[in-house]
Scaffold this motif. Structure first.
Motif, PDB file in Angstrom:
ATOM      1  N   ARG A  42       0.812  -1.628  -0.084  1.00 11.82           N
ATOM      2  CA  ARG A  42      -0.072  -0.237   0.416  1.00 11.82           C
ATOM      3  C   ARG A  42       0.559   1.359   0.039  1.00 11.82           C
ATOM      4  O   ARG A  42       0.342   2.256  -0.787  1.00 11.82           O
ATOM      5  N   GLU A  43       2.246   1.473   0.826  1.00  8.97           N
ATOM      6  CA  GLU A  43       3.011   2.507   0.829  1.00  8.97           C
ATOM      7  C   GLU A  43       3.297   2.546  -0.658  1.00  8.97           C
ATOM      8  O   GLU A  43       4.015   4.182  -1.372  1.00  8.97           O
ATOM      9  N   VAL A  44       3.657   1.598  -1.074  1.00 10.71           N
ATOM     10  CA  VAL A  44       4.664   2.019  -2.886  1.00 10.71           C
ATOM     11  C   VAL A  44       3.364   2.423  -3.328  1.00 10.71           C
ATOM     12  O   VAL A  44       3.523   3.146  -3.934  1.00 10.71           O
ATOM     13  N   ASP A  45       2.178   1.634  -3.654  1.00 13.69           N
ATOM     14  CA  ASP A  45       0.945   2.067  -4.566  1.00 13.69           C
ATOM     15  C   ASP A  45       0.360   3.484  -4.074  1.00 13.69           C
ATOM     16  O   ASP A  45       0.405   4.101  -4.943  1.00 13.69           O
ATOM     17  N   PRO A  50       9.207   3.294  -3.347  1.00 14.10           N
ATOM     18  CA  PRO A  50       9.673   2.508  -4.384  1.00 14.10           C
ATOM     19  C   PRO A  50       9.504   1.500  -4.062  1.00 14.10           C
ATOM     20  O   PRO A  50       8.860   0.666  -4.827  1.00 14.10           O
ATOM     21  N   GLY A  51       9.994   1.114  -3.300  1.00  8.70           N
ATOM     22  CA  GLY A  51      10.359  -0.475  -3.026  1.00  8.70           C
ATOM     23  C   GLY A  51      10.937  -0.732  -1.896  1.00  8.70           C
ATOM     24  O   GLY A  51      11.713  -0.749  -1.067  1.00  8.70           O
ATOM     25  N   ALA A  52      11.147  -2.215  -1.014  1.00  4.37           N
ATOM     26  CA  ALA A  52      11.437  -2.608   0.029  1.00  4.37           C
ATOM     27  C   ALA A  52      11.450  -3.893  -0.085  1.00  4.37           C
ATOM     28  O   ALA A  52      10.778  -4.515  -0.516  1.00  4.37           O
ATOM     29  N   VAL A  68       8.688  -5.817  -2.342  1.00  3.77           N
ATOM     30  CA  VAL A  68       8.161  -4.752  -3.103  1.00  3.77           C
ATOM     31  C   VAL A  68       8.523  -4.115  -3.584  1.00  3.77           C
ATOM     32  O   VAL A  68       9.003  -3.238  -3.501  1.00  3.77           O
ATOM     33  N   GLY A  69       7.140  -3.931  -4.648  1.00  2.00           N
ATOM     34  CA  GLY A  69       7.644  -1.861  -5.773  1.00  2.00           C
ATOM     35  C   GLY A  69       8.959  -2.576  -6.517  1.00  2.00           C
ATOM     36  O   GLY A  69       8.954  -3.744  -6.904  1.00  2.00           O
ATOM     37  N   ARG A  70       9.228  -1.469  -7.082  1.00  2.00           N
ATOM     38  CA  ARG A  70      10.521  -1.365  -7.978  1.00  2.00           C
ATOM     39  C   ARG A  70      11.880  -1.254  -6.929  1.00  2.00           C
ATOM     40  O   ARG A  70      11.936  -0.112  -6.338  1.00  2.00           O
ATOM     41  N   GLN A  71      13.034  -1.328  -7.144  1.00  4.26           N
ATOM     42  CA  GLN A  71      14.669  -1.280  -6.902  1.00  4.26           C
ATOM     43  C   GLN A  71      14.826  -0.099  -7.218  1.00  4.26           C
ATOM     44  O   GLN A  71      15.520   0.644  -6.316  1.00  4.26           O
TER      45      GLN A  71
END
Length: 407
Positions: A42-45, A50-52, A68-71
């Motif tokens: 949700r934080e990424v969205d 960016p990611g984690a 999650v998310g992007r590098q």
């Protein structure tokens, strides 16, 4: 050719993974851990990071490891389990273990003065503000190695406040990665202390000075010492003061403008070998590499049959070393906590605004990484992200959700 030099041309071997187990067999709720990952997604969205990566391990096995998310916000590639991060101040616990290894070999005592190893500190003064001017007064007692470890040295950071001493820090070359550890230590020694040694807890460049003491005592660079004595024995093959060009596609990067505070984010280039090997914040690492360090700490100083540090020495490090009356400056040591020799330490079950256990110890990095060790629950957690602005929020969020999953 050192391992760090070789990293420029050849891919370093990845660290062996820790064993994995089913969450339910480790006393962890799969549904609760999924809620943890969902909250990070949700934080990424929302665009706050960016990611984690998130790892939760208990009873010697990994119960949850998710990316999650992007590098990097500049590319569509996903965050991965082997992404490489700037860990900044999560360097400090590794260097603190290193200096205590030298203590175990009898090279010094904790209460010995820093000036014994770096003579420039013998003439240092304390800066006292008086009507907008800085007066220099003598130290009441010399700064010790223990002071450096627990951040009661009187050394400071320029980004934690705007005192006249910190303004002098900002005007100096202390942030340069092009000066040596010896030059950096001499520069710190040439500047006034922000307070008398042992009077206050001030987050600071103290661990950088410890890194220089390691160099003086060991007779080799900080990077060489850490590799030889800690990183190689723990098979932390991808932790160093820079990484090679071959790993350029694995680097985690932040948003160029922080979405929480609107400030420009400028972090060091992980592919560039620095002259200064910062003991306070210079290492890059992966989630699994740092997990191997955490498992060693949770095991009382050993991993896979290799002892890094003595059990009682580590117990001393993970104890509160702040005497009654020591004023804690800033918010990095939360209520209900003290500070040991390289780690913050939980001293009370309550007071803090997040769950945990008395005896838990931990630290974090400026770019968004953090970890904690909970001996009572036989648990550790490693979180990695390059998202500086929301790091305090994320630390509490992750703590809440990890402990909610402990059964």
């Amino acid at each position: 050719m050192t391992a760090q030099t070789a990293a420029k041309t050849t891919a370093a071997p990845q660290s062996p993974p820790l064993p994995r187990g089913k969450p339910e067999s480790l006393g962890l709720s799969p549904a609760g851990l999924q809620r943890l990952s969902d909250a990070l997604k949700r934080e990424v969205d929302k665009g706050t990071m960016p990611g984690a990566t998130i790892m939760v391990a208990r009873r010697g096995e990994i119960g949850w490891f998710d990316a999650v998310g992007r590098q990097s916000p500049a590319s569509p590639g996903p965050m991965t389990e082997d992404s490489i991060f700037r860990i900044f101040s999560m360097t400090k616990p590794i260097v603190s273990v290193g200096i205590m290894m030298l203590l175990e070999e009898g090279h010094f005592l904790l209460n010995e003065p820093v000036a014994k190893f770096i003579p420039e500190f013998a003439s240092q003064k304390v800066g006292v503000e008086n009507n907008g001017k800085l007066e220099l007064v003598p130290v009441e007692r010399p700064m010790t190695i223990q002071d450096l470890l627990r951040h009661t040295s009187g050394v400071t950071y320029d980004h934690t406040g705007n005192s006249l001493v910190q303004q002098l820090y900002r005007e100096s070359r202390l942030r340069s990665r092009k000066i040596s550890n010896a030059e950096h230590a001499a520069l710190v020694a040439s500047l006034p202390l922000i307070c008398q040694p042992s009077a206050e807890w001030n987050y600071s460049r103290s661990t950088d000075i410890l890194g220089r003491i390691i160099e003086v005592v060991a007779g080799k660079s900080l990077g060489a010492f850490l590799t030889e004595r800690i990183l190689a024995p723990l098979q932390m093959a991808e932790t160093a003061f820079f990484t090679g060009e071959v790993n350029a596609g694995r680097l985690a990067e932040p948003f160029p403008i922080d979405p929480w505070n609107g400030e420009k984010v400028v972090l060091f280039n992980m592919l560039e070998k620095p002259a200064m090997e910062s003991g306070g914040g210079g290492l890059v690492s992966t989630t699994m590499d740092y997990a191997r360090f955490c498992q060693m700490l949770l095991n009382g100083g050993t991993l896979d049959g290799t002892r890094i540090i003595g059990r009682k020495t580590l117990e001393l490090m993970a104890s509160d070393h702040l005497a009654p009356g020591v004023k804690i400056q800033g918010t990095l040591v939360p209520p209900g906590h003290g500070f040991g020799l390289g780690f913050a330490v939980r001293t009370q079950p309550g007071i803090a605004s997040f769950p945990g256990s008395v005896g838990q110890f931990f630290w974090s990095g400026m770019a968004g990484t953090f970890f904690w060790i909970d001996p009572k629950e036989e648990l550790f957690c490693v979180f990695m992200s390059q998202a500086p602005g929301q790091r305090e929020y994320t630390r509490t969020l992750v703590r809440n959700l990890v402990y909610a999953a402990v059964e």
